[in-house]
Motif scaffolding. Structure first.
Motif, PDB file in Angstrom:
ATOM      1  N   THR A 112       5.732   3.674  -6.042  1.00 56.16           N
ATOM      2  CA  THR A 112       5.855   2.670  -4.968  1.00 56.16           C
ATOM      3  C   THR A 112       5.488   3.282  -3.613  1.00 56.16           C
ATOM      4  O   THR A 112       4.843   2.623  -2.801  1.00 56.16           O
ATOM      5  CB  THR A 112       7.271   2.070  -4.927  1.00 56.16           C
ATOM      6  OG1 THR A 112       8.214   3.141  -4.937  1.00 56.16           O
ATOM      7  CG2 THR A 112       7.536   1.175  -6.108  1.00 56.16           C
TER       8      THR A 112
ATOM      9  N   LEU B 124      -4.689  -6.968  -2.310  1.00 58.42           N
ATOM     10  CA  LEU B 124      -5.580  -5.797  -2.277  1.00 58.42           C
ATOM     11  C   LEU B 124      -7.013  -6.204  -2.588  1.00 58.42           C
ATOM     12  O   LEU B 124      -7.961  -5.743  -1.935  1.00 58.42           O
ATOM     13  CB  LEU B 124      -5.092  -4.748  -3.288  1.00 58.42           C
ATOM     14  CG  LEU B 124      -3.783  -4.031  -2.926  1.00 58.42           C
ATOM     15  CD1 LEU B 124      -3.251  -3.245  -4.121  1.00 58.42           C
ATOM     16  CD2 LEU B 124      -3.992  -3.101  -1.743  1.00 58.42           C
TER      17      LEU B 124
ATOM     18  N   PRO C 166       5.722 -10.081  -7.810  1.00 59.94           N
ATOM     19  CA  PRO C 166       5.237  -9.476  -6.557  1.00 59.94           C
ATOM     20  C   PRO C 166       4.056  -8.544  -6.796  1.00 59.94           C
ATOM     21  O   PRO C 166       3.201  -8.378  -5.924  1.00 59.94           O
ATOM     22  CB  PRO C 166       6.440  -8.699  -6.019  1.00 59.94           C
ATOM     23  CG  PRO C 166       7.437  -8.639  -7.107  1.00 59.94           C
ATOM     24  CD  PRO C 166       7.131  -9.752  -8.065  1.00 59.94           C
TER      25      PRO C 166
ATOM     26  N   LEU D 133      -2.512  -7.940   4.526  1.00 62.02           N
ATOM     27  CA  LEU D 133      -1.497  -7.382   3.628  1.00 62.02           C
ATOM     28  C   LEU D 133      -0.353  -6.768   4.431  1.00 62.02           C
ATOM     29  O   LEU D 133       0.818  -6.968   4.125  1.00 62.02           O
ATOM     30  CB  LEU D 133      -2.153  -6.317   2.730  1.00 62.02           C
ATOM     31  CG  LEU D 133      -1.253  -5.681   1.680  1.00 62.02           C
ATOM     32  CD1 LEU D 133      -0.752  -6.724   0.704  1.00 62.02           C
ATOM     33  CD2 LEU D 133      -2.006  -4.589   0.943  1.00 62.02           C
TER      34      LEU D 133
ATOM     35  N   GLU E 125       2.317   2.060  -1.327  1.00 61.25           N
ATOM     36  CA  GLU E 125       2.535   1.605   0.053  1.00 61.25           C
ATOM     37  C   GLU E 125       1.619   2.366   1.022  1.00 61.25           C
ATOM     38  O   GLU E 125       0.959   1.761   1.877  1.00 61.25           O
ATOM     39  CB  GLU E 125       4.005   1.827   0.420  1.00 61.25           C
ATOM     40  CG  GLU E 125       4.408   1.109   1.667  1.00 61.25           C
ATOM     41  CD  GLU E 125       5.904   0.894   1.730  1.00 61.25           C
ATOM     42  OE1 GLU E 125       6.463   1.090   2.801  1.00 61.25           O
ATOM     43  OE2 GLU E 125       6.513   0.538   0.694  1.00 61.25           O
TER      44      GLU E 125
ATOM     45  N   LEU F 132       4.653  -4.898   4.381  1.00 61.11           N
ATOM     46  CA  LEU F 132       3.650  -5.346   3.416  1.00 61.11           C
ATOM     47  C   LEU F 132       4.082  -6.651   2.750  1.00 61.11           C
ATOM     48  O   LEU F 132       5.273  -6.871   2.512  1.00 61.11           O
ATOM     49  CB  LEU F 132       3.438  -4.272   2.342  1.00 61.11           C
ATOM     50  CG  LEU F 132       2.821  -2.949   2.808  1.00 61.11           C
ATOM     51  CD1 LEU F 132       2.862  -1.933   1.686  1.00 61.11           C
ATOM     52  CD2 LEU F 132       1.388  -3.147   3.281  1.00 61.11           C
ATOM     53  N   ASP F 133       3.077  -7.485   2.441  1.00 59.91           N
ATOM     54  CA  ASP F 133       3.313  -8.744   1.713  1.00 59.91           C
ATOM     55  C   ASP F 133       4.301  -9.666   2.426  1.00 59.91           C
ATOM     56  O   ASP F 133       5.093 -10.347   1.770  1.00 59.91           O
ATOM     57  CB  ASP F 133       3.863  -8.456   0.296  1.00 59.91           C
ATOM     58  CG  ASP F 133       2.857  -7.757  -0.576  1.00 59.91           C
ATOM     59  OD1 ASP F 133       1.668  -8.084  -0.462  1.00 59.91           O
ATOM     60  OD2 ASP F 133       3.270  -6.879  -1.358  1.00 59.91           O
TER      61      ASP F 133
ATOM     62  N   TRP G  49      -8.111   0.418  -0.677  1.00 65.45           N
ATOM     63  CA  TRP G  49      -7.833  -0.713  -1.578  1.00 65.45           C
ATOM     64  C   TRP G  49      -8.025  -0.353  -3.038  1.00 65.45           C
ATOM     65  O   TRP G  49      -7.203  -0.709  -3.884  1.00 65.45           O
ATOM     66  CB  TRP G  49      -8.726  -1.903  -1.203  1.00 65.45           C
ATOM     67  CG  TRP G  49      -8.816  -2.167   0.260  1.00 65.45           C
ATOM     68  CD1 TRP G  49      -9.940  -2.222   1.028  1.00 65.45           C
ATOM     69  CD2 TRP G  49      -7.715  -2.400   1.171  1.00 65.45           C
ATOM     70  NE1 TRP G  49      -9.620  -2.470   2.341  1.00 65.45           N
ATOM     71  CE2 TRP G  49      -8.271  -2.585   2.459  1.00 65.45           C
ATOM     72  CE3 TRP G  49      -6.338  -2.465   1.040  1.00 65.45           C
ATOM     73  CZ2 TRP G  49      -7.501  -2.826   3.585  1.00 65.45           C
ATOM     74  CZ3 TRP G  49      -5.562  -2.709   2.163  1.00 65.45           C
ATOM     75  CH2 TRP G  49      -6.136  -2.888   3.406  1.00 65.45           C
TER      76      TRP G  49
ATOM     77  N   ARG H 210       0.564  -8.653  -4.807  1.00 62.46           N
ATOM     78  CA  ARG H 210       0.012  -7.459  -4.166  1.00 62.46           C
ATOM     79  C   ARG H 210      -1.419  -7.220  -4.648  1.00 62.46           C
ATOM     80  O   ARG H 210      -2.303  -6.887  -3.868  1.00 62.46           O
ATOM     81  CB  ARG H 210       0.906  -6.250  -4.482  1.00 62.46           C
ATOM     82  CG  ARG H 210       0.370  -4.914  -3.984  1.00 62.46           C
ATOM     83  CD  ARG H 210       0.363  -4.826  -2.474  1.00 62.46           C
ATOM     84  NE  ARG H 210       1.704  -4.879  -1.932  1.00 62.46           N
ATOM     85  CZ  ARG H 210       2.503  -3.831  -1.756  1.00 62.46           C
ATOM     86  NH1 ARG H 210       2.066  -2.640  -2.069  1.00 62.46           N
ATOM     87  NH2 ARG H 210       3.704  -3.973  -1.247  1.00 62.46           N
ATOM     88  N   GLU H 211      -1.635  -7.422  -5.962  1.00 63.56           N
ATOM     89  CA  GLU H 211      -2.971  -7.222  -6.521  1.00 63.56           C
ATOM     90  C   GLU H 211      -3.968  -8.172  -5.850  1.00 63.56           C
ATOM     91  O   GLU H 211      -5.061  -7.750  -5.439  1.00 63.56           O
ATOM     92  CB  GLU H 211      -2.940  -7.462  -8.039  1.00 63.56           C
ATOM     93  CG  GLU H 211      -4.259  -7.136  -8.707  1.00 63.56           C
ATOM     94  CD  GLU H 211      -4.261  -7.430 -10.204  1.00 63.56           C
ATOM     95  OE1 GLU H 211      -3.186  -7.716 -10.759  1.00 63.56           O
ATOM     96  OE2 GLU H 211      -5.349  -7.393 -10.797  1.00 63.56           O
TER      97      GLU H 211
ATOM     98  N   LEU I 215      -1.328   0.542  -8.409  1.00 61.61           N
ATOM     99  CA  LEU I 215      -0.562  -0.674  -8.728  1.00 61.61           C
ATOM    100  C   LEU I 215      -0.529  -0.917 -10.239  1.00 61.61           C
ATOM    101  O   LEU I 215       0.508  -1.273 -10.791  1.00 61.61           O
ATOM    102  CB  LEU I 215      -1.189  -1.878  -8.009  1.00 61.61           C
ATOM    103  CG  LEU I 215      -0.567  -3.233  -8.330  1.00 61.61           C
ATOM    104  CD1 LEU I 215       0.842  -3.319  -7.760  1.00 61.61           C
ATOM    105  CD2 LEU I 215      -1.403  -4.378  -7.789  1.00 61.61           C
TER     106      LEU I 215
ATOM    107  N   SER J 154      -1.981   1.382   0.554  1.00 64.09           N
ATOM    108  CA  SER J 154      -2.207   0.042   1.098  1.00 64.09           C
ATOM    109  C   SER J 154      -2.340   0.107   2.615  1.00 64.09           C
ATOM    110  O   SER J 154      -3.201  -0.535   3.209  1.00 64.09           O
ATOM    111  CB  SER J 154      -1.061  -0.896   0.714  1.00 64.09           C
ATOM    112  OG  SER J 154      -0.914  -0.949  -0.678  1.00 64.09           O
TER     113      SER J 154
END
Ligand SMILES: [Zn+2]
Length: 476
Positions: free
Chosen positions: A190, A230, A222, A411, A194, A419-420, A202, A226-227, A209, A197
């Motif tokens: 993780t 990206l 999630p 993102l 992060e 993020l997100d 990417w 996130r995918e 990921l 990202s």
């Protein structure tokens, strides 16, 4: 108990044997050279017993003299080690409890007693951290890197320090080193994801990921969002470097990963139009409208039908709006079509319907526009404009973390880096993050796009629509 019984039985047997030997008449004679020893069997047995006992005693004494010092040293070493481990344990407890001085003292003690620096490095580093001596802690963590057993912990310590200091480049390279050592550790995955990202890497982030999802370090839902995010950024990079086809392909992959991810749908629609794929763009808009109508999609839809006359266009709008008839964006779409076709009554009824569902400044401004267009009533228009100034702002891309709006989805929040967290919604009249800081900048940003909302969302001012450059319109 059993041993006691055996002992008594043995003693009784020996006593019986002694009595038997003493009672039996006879003599023993030993002749050796000129010597002749004559005695009774009882005396001989007694002499033999004393001789054996004496021999055993001498053997034990010699053994003790030979091994004694070594045993004593070993026992002392064991006690020392035991005290060292106790100090180490207590030190770790002190560090966990935030007692910097206790941790430091116990670290020194453990180090002295154990004489094995790798074991006490972590405690020393933690104690230094607690005392705010970051440089000293860093030196300890770096020393941990030299020992295979503590390397991973050392990396973790340095990574936390780099993150705290905002040194993302150092943090990223440490996270990569941690990943090389233990690629299945959830926090490694993780953290690496992060950092990658944030760094805009990417492709690397997508690879990480996938591992994170396989290792269940991230939940599926999630993870898919996130995918898609990206992939969308990757698509934007492709577009910016002039590869429109690759951009469209990546955008499509993003919409496949998370079908309800509206930023990807908006981008994919723009790319389809840029490549002249009109029916694909129309299909994307129609599919998305059923679940997530968006003014940027309305704008593209208007662009697709810009060659039609106002009435024909209003018909197309009706067909699209029918997919989600009660949504305020559907009412706004129909109102814009009606305004252009000069169907004032229809425009008014849709604007009022939108106002009931989700009142916002943009709707009041459209009503002001209607008053002027229909009746040339500047006074009524002014009243609507006044209402607009006091109304909730129109929806925007807003960070759910800090509340600061942005002109487009990204993102990472441009304001706080979360993020997100960018969502399409009505921002608070005043972003939460600005409550404490009365700087005018971001609140001005928040207003500026909203001011243009009328034209963009309704598509009233056709010439201002995005051209064939494939860039998404500012989704406002
Ligand atoms: Zn934010």
């Amino acid at each position: 108990m059993t041993r006691l019984v055996i002992f008594f039985v043995l003693v009784a047997a020996i006593a019986a044997l002694a009595v038997w030997i003493a009672d039996e008449p006879g003599s023993v004679a030993i002749a050796w050279g000129d010597w002749l020893l004559e005695t009774s069997p009882a005396a001989l047995a007694a002499a033999a017993a004393i001789f054996i006992a004496l021999g055993a005693l001498i053997f034990q004494l010699a053994r003790w003299l030979w091994l004694g010092p070594r045993n004593i040293a070993r026992a002392r070493q064991q006690r020392r080690q035991q005290r060292g481990y106790v100090a180490l344990t207590q030190g770790l407890v002190s560090a966990a409890a935030g007692d910097a001085r206790g941790a430091r003292r116990l670290a020194r003690r453990a180090n002295l007693l154990l004489g094995e620096p790798p074991l006490t490095l972590l405690l020393s580093a933690q104690a230094a951290q607690l005392e705010g001596e970051d440089d000293l802690a860093k030196a300890y963590f770096e020393a941990m890197l030299e020992v295979p057993e503590t390397e991973f912990l050392g990396i973790r310590g340095l990574l936390v320090q780099a993150n705290k200091a905002g040194d993302t480049a150092a943090a990223l390279s440490l996270a990569e080193r941690a990943f090389a050592l233990r690629p299945h550790t959830p926090w490694v995955l993780t953290t690496l994801l992060e950092l990658q990202s944030h760094a805009g890497r990417w492709s690397d982030a997508l690879t990480t990921l996938r591992v994170a999802l396989r290792q269940k370090a991230m939940e599926s839902k999630p993870g898919k969002i996130r995918e898609a995010g990206l992939l969308l950024h990757q698509a934007r990079s492709a577009r910016d470097s002039g590869d429109g086809r690759e951009a469209a392909k990546l955008a499509e992959r993003a919409t496949t990963a998370a079908p309800a991810f509206i930023p990807a749908i908006i981008f994919a629609t723009g790319q389809a139009l840029a490549l002249g794929r009109r029916s694909q763009a129309e299909r994307l808009i129609a599919n998305a409208w059923a679940s997530t109508p968006h003014p940027a999609l309305a704008q593209y839809f208007n662009q697709i039908h810009s060659a039609d006359d106002a009435l024909a266009r209003a018909k197309h709008f009706e067909k699209l709006a029918a997919r989600n008839p009660s949504h305020p964006e559907s009412h706004l779409l129909l109102a814009s079509g009606a305004l252009e076709a000069k169907l004032w009554g229809t425009a008014r009824s849709h604007l009022e319907a939108a106002l009931k569902v989700r009142p916002s400044a943009g709707i009041y401004r459209r009503l002001a526009h209607l008053e002027e267009a229909e009746h040339d009533d500047t006074e009524a228009a002014h009243r609507w404009l006044l209402a607009a100034s006091e109304a909730e702002p129109d929806p925007l891309w807003v960070c759910d973390e800090c509340g600061v709006p942005a002109s487009d989805w990204s993102l990472a929040c441009p304001a706080c880096g979360a993020l997100d967290r960018m969502a399409w919604r009505q921002p608070a009249a005043r972003p939460a993050a600005l409550e404490a800081d009365p700087a005018p900048g971001p609140s001005e940003n928040a207003k500026a796009p909203a001011d243009n909302a009328t034209d963009r969302a309704t598509g009233v001012n056709g010439p201002d629509l995005p051209g064939a450059n494939g860039k998404a319109p500012e989704p406002v």
